[in-house]
Design a protein around this motif. Sequence first.
Motif, PDB file in Angstrom:
ATOM      1  N   ALA A 415       1.037  -1.021  -0.011  1.00 37.07           N
ATOM      2  CA  ALA A 415      -0.094  -0.077   0.237  1.00 37.07           C
ATOM      3  C   ALA A 415       0.799   1.346   0.056  1.00 37.07           C
ATOM      4  CB  ALA A 415      -0.723  -0.001   1.079  1.00 37.07           C
ATOM      5  N   PHE A 416       2.015   1.421   0.900  1.00 37.72           N
ATOM      6  CA  PHE A 416       2.632   2.592   0.937  1.00 37.72           C
ATOM      7  C   PHE A 416       3.423   2.430  -0.510  1.00 37.72           C
ATOM      8  CE2 PHE A 416       7.264   3.981   1.351  1.00 37.72           C
ATOM      9  CZ  PHE A 416       6.991   5.261   1.994  1.00 37.72           C
ATOM     10  N   GLY A 417       4.038   1.487  -1.105  1.00 39.75           N
ATOM     11  CA  GLY A 417       4.383   1.743  -2.615  1.00 39.75           C
ATOM     12  C   GLY A 417       3.423   2.171  -3.796  1.00 39.75           C
ATOM     13  N   GLY A 418       2.096   1.805  -3.390  1.00 36.88           N
ATOM     14  CA  GLY A 418       1.184   2.407  -4.084  1.00 36.88           C
ATOM     15  C   GLY A 418       0.651   3.531  -4.143  1.00 36.88           C
ATOM     16  N   VAL A 419       0.790   4.212  -2.969  1.00 38.58           N
ATOM     17  CA  VAL A 419       0.504   5.714  -2.752  1.00 38.58           C
ATOM     18  C   VAL A 419       1.412   6.324  -3.220  1.00 38.58           C
ATOM     19  CG1 VAL A 419       0.243   7.370  -0.895  1.00 38.58           C
ATOM     20  CG2 VAL A 419      -1.046   5.301  -0.766  1.00 38.58           C
ATOM     21  N   ILE A 420       3.001   6.195  -2.972  1.00 37.31           N
ATOM     22  CA  ILE A 420       4.041   6.835  -3.329  1.00 37.31           C
ATOM     23  C   ILE A 420       4.143   6.947  -5.086  1.00 37.31           C
ATOM     24  CG2 ILE A 420       6.621   7.003  -3.561  1.00 37.31           C
ATOM     25  CD1 ILE A 420       5.337   7.681  -0.997  1.00 37.31           C
ATOM     26  N   GLY A 421       3.887   5.615  -5.648  1.00 38.71           N
ATOM     27  CA  GLY A 421       3.767   5.556  -6.886  1.00 38.71           C
ATOM     28  C   GLY A 421       2.765   6.483  -7.618  1.00 38.71           C
ATOM     29  N   TYR A 422       1.691   6.624  -6.919  1.00 33.30           N
ATOM     30  CA  TYR A 422       0.503   7.248  -7.609  1.00 33.30           C
ATOM     31  C   TYR A 422       0.772   8.852  -7.497  1.00 33.30           C
ATOM     32  CZ  TYR A 422      -4.134   9.681  -8.375  1.00 33.30           C
ATOM     33  OH  TYR A 422      -5.164  10.221  -8.812  1.00 33.30           O
ATOM     34  N   ARG A 423       1.331   9.248  -6.438  1.00 35.00           N
ATOM     35  CA  ARG A 423       1.674  10.705  -6.286  1.00 35.00           C
ATOM     36  C   ARG A 423       2.776  11.179  -7.059  1.00 35.00           C
ATOM     37  NH1 ARG A 423       0.666  11.945   0.621  1.00 35.00           N
ATOM     38  NH2 ARG A 423      -1.451  11.400   0.224  1.00 35.00           N
ATOM     39  N   LEU A 424       3.833  10.312  -7.237  1.00 37.82           N
ATOM     40  CA  LEU A 424       5.101  10.771  -7.817  1.00 37.82           C
ATOM     41  C   LEU A 424       4.893  10.073  -9.389  1.00 37.82           C
ATOM     42  CD1 LEU A 424       7.838   9.717  -5.337  1.00 37.82           C
ATOM     43  CD2 LEU A 424       6.494  11.865  -5.811  1.00 37.82           C
ATOM     44  N   ARG A 425       3.589   9.886 -10.112  1.00 40.95           N
ATOM     45  CA  ARG A 425       3.616   9.318 -11.366  1.00 40.95           C
ATOM     46  C   ARG A 425       3.616  10.633 -12.234  1.00 40.95           C
ATOM     47  NH1 ARG A 425      -1.199  11.047  -9.453  1.00 40.95           N
ATOM     48  NH2 ARG A 425      -2.505  12.406 -10.705  1.00 40.95           N
ATOM     49  N   SER A 426       4.414  10.189 -13.320  1.00 42.37           N
ATOM     50  CA  SER A 426       4.766  11.161 -14.481  1.00 42.37           C
ATOM     51  C   SER A 426       3.783  10.969 -15.492  1.00 42.37           C
ATOM     52  CB  SER A 426       6.328  10.856 -14.994  1.00 42.37           C
ATOM     53  OG  SER A 426       6.322   9.422 -15.448  1.00 42.37           O
ATOM     54  N   GLU A 427       3.758  12.145 -16.392  1.00 44.21           N
ATOM     55  CA  GLU A 427       2.834  11.911 -17.429  1.00 44.21           C
ATOM     56  C   GLU A 427       3.335  11.272 -18.594  1.00 44.21           C
ATOM     57  OE1 GLU A 427       0.558  15.493 -20.447  1.00 44.21           O
ATOM     58  OE2 GLU A 427       2.109  15.715 -18.760  1.00 44.21           O
ATOM     59  N   PHE A 428       2.532  10.271 -19.026  1.00 45.77           N
ATOM     60  CA  PHE A 428       2.621   9.505 -20.378  1.00 45.77           C
ATOM     61  C   PHE A 428       2.797  10.039 -21.453  1.00 45.77           C
ATOM     62  CE2 PHE A 428       1.708   5.940 -23.410  1.00 45.77           C
ATOM     63  CZ  PHE A 428       2.643   5.317 -23.133  1.00 45.77           C
ATOM     64  N   GLN A 429       3.847  10.622 -22.005  1.00 39.98           N
ATOM     65  CA  GLN A 429       4.433  11.104 -22.964  1.00 39.98           C
ATOM     66  C   GLN A 429       4.315  10.554 -24.235  1.00 39.98           C
ATOM     67  OE1 GLN A 429       5.116  14.496 -22.926  1.00 39.98           O
ATOM     68  NE2 GLN A 429       5.351  14.494 -20.706  1.00 39.98           N
ATOM     69  N   VAL A 430       3.389  10.830 -25.023  1.00 34.26           N
ATOM     70  CA  VAL A 430       3.089  10.327 -26.781  1.00 34.26           C
ATOM     71  C   VAL A 430       3.185  11.115 -27.605  1.00 34.26           C
ATOM     72  CG1 VAL A 430       1.518   8.616 -25.569  1.00 34.26           C
ATOM     73  CG2 VAL A 430       0.652  10.636 -26.320  1.00 34.26           C
ATOM     74  N   PRO A 431       3.616  10.608 -28.844  1.00 38.47           N
ATOM     75  CA  PRO A 431       4.102  11.443 -29.841  1.00 38.47           C
ATOM     76  C   PRO A 431       2.799  12.072 -30.437  1.00 38.47           C
ATOM     77  CG  PRO A 431       5.455   9.566 -30.084  1.00 38.47           C
ATOM     78  CD  PRO A 431       4.488   9.242 -29.046  1.00 38.47           C
TER      79      PRO A 431
END
Length: 592
Positions: A415-431
Amino acid sequence: MTKAFQAFALFLLWTALQLSAPSVAASPADHRYNVGDQVPFFVNKVGPLNNPSETYEYYELPFCRPDPITRKKESLGEILNGDRLCNALYELKFREDKVGETLCQKKITIDEVAKFKQAIIDDFYFQMYFDDLPLWGFIGKAEEESWTLAGKGPKYYLFKHVQFDVLYNGNRVIEVHAFGDPNQAVDITEDVGIEVKFTYSVTWNATSTVYANRMRRYSRTSLLPMYRQVHWFSFINSVVIILLLMGLVTLLYMRHLKSDLKKYSNADEEEDKEVGWKCIHGDVFRHPPNSSLFFAVIGTGTQLLIMVCALFFLAFIGTLIPYSRGGLLNCLIMLYTLSSVIAGYSAASFHGQFADSGWERSVILAGILFSGPLFVTASILNIIAISYGATNALPLGSIIVIIIIFIFLVIPLLAFGGVIGYRLRSEFQVPSATKRYPREVQRFAWYRRTPCQMFIAGFVPFSAIVLQLHQVYASMWGFKIYALPGILFISFIVAIVVIAIVSIGLTYIQLSVEDHEWWWRSVLCGGSTAIFMFGYCIYFYVRSNMSGFMQLSFFIGYNACMCYALFLIFGAISFRASLLFVRHIYHAVKRE
């Protein structure tokens, strides 16, 4: 007064010297003993030689037993490994020879004779530990060509005398062997009660081998010339396959890719709409169906990959010793628990790039995607082990400890990893932007469909590691200790490189025919190598001497879990390689 002070000073000096001098008293902690000191000795288990998973407690057979029987306190890894160490009547004192020492004299009943006879028929061995050194021996022997009064038939002999040969260097035990003396055996062919006097002898001899090298003999089979030759052949075979694949990718894919990039960069609008992978730029980055499950697969695969790499690192620095009792399983439990944060982080961060909500479902699926099937499989095998009375049956206390670890450590870290991963997520860059409605994918010929591509993607990496895989199975399901982690790590890297190259090639072929549904297919193609590995384990079992329902259940169950873990690892690697490739080619092409 002066003499009193001098005496007191001498007393303090003598005390300091005694405290600073190394202790020479018997100490099992540092494995140093004086002559006549009792060296720790434990009996462990018995079982058929050809079935390594089918083991029973030593006193399941009617050997001479102490009163009371005291069990040694063991770690969770030792219990999971099926070790059940107990005290014994044997007394092996440091550097004290014994000849014909009586262990006990007992009346063996008809039922006990039948137990010993069946154990000899099944080729039972025993395992003991002397100063933390494992030793093995056989319970008895069968003479198939013997003649009885009733005619030709086998005769069964129980070894009533055990010979211990111990090597020492200074005040430390270096090596120990045990074997039943065939010249002192009792005939138990007939089902009648007999009186047996069990004895043992101990012989101590000096050796020049240093204490630091006393474990080398257990890995000596890994250093045989033929064994090294097979390893080098496997390594050369893998390198050749990698070079061929890299050449194939360079000649076929990269040349065509550069041609496509040049064509699409210079093409006008009408030509740009004809064929090719550029036509699906609006669909190629569309997130796949069942996206929560997909992101959970990537998260769990990443977690298991980090765990495997950590195991190799511990093996390289000498922390993880292959012949340490329960050491590998203890490390697996610890690393899986700590790496749960990686599974939650990867699943949530990937999910958060495509949606602002629902990441919790991906994290929950990541938590049960591997542990769920593993728990079900282990539960079924534990029931089978309990029905057989085998040492692989987990006691209730160990089950409770595992549940506590999962509830109070794995789940919070996930759960801790999930919270950190969601808050520090980056935008999915697509061309390019994704179209609102997906482009329809045409029906292709059978050789372009998923099953055929999975066969190709799985067979090529499998052929690069199959020889090394045989050695791994021989270590897991035989009695060989795998002591070459460097070769195994190279084979693992070879498998990863080959899977990545093949995945990129198949993804390019798929996009070239305007099929934008590459997300799940890249995972399935990468993970298909594990399917071939599971098929090879079936072949290994058929060619081995293993038999019986319990051994078959444990072999299939644990190999299925191992191959499933590799499926997730290779699938995550394959997807990440394909994603890097797809991003690269669509960033490179000139957009209108």
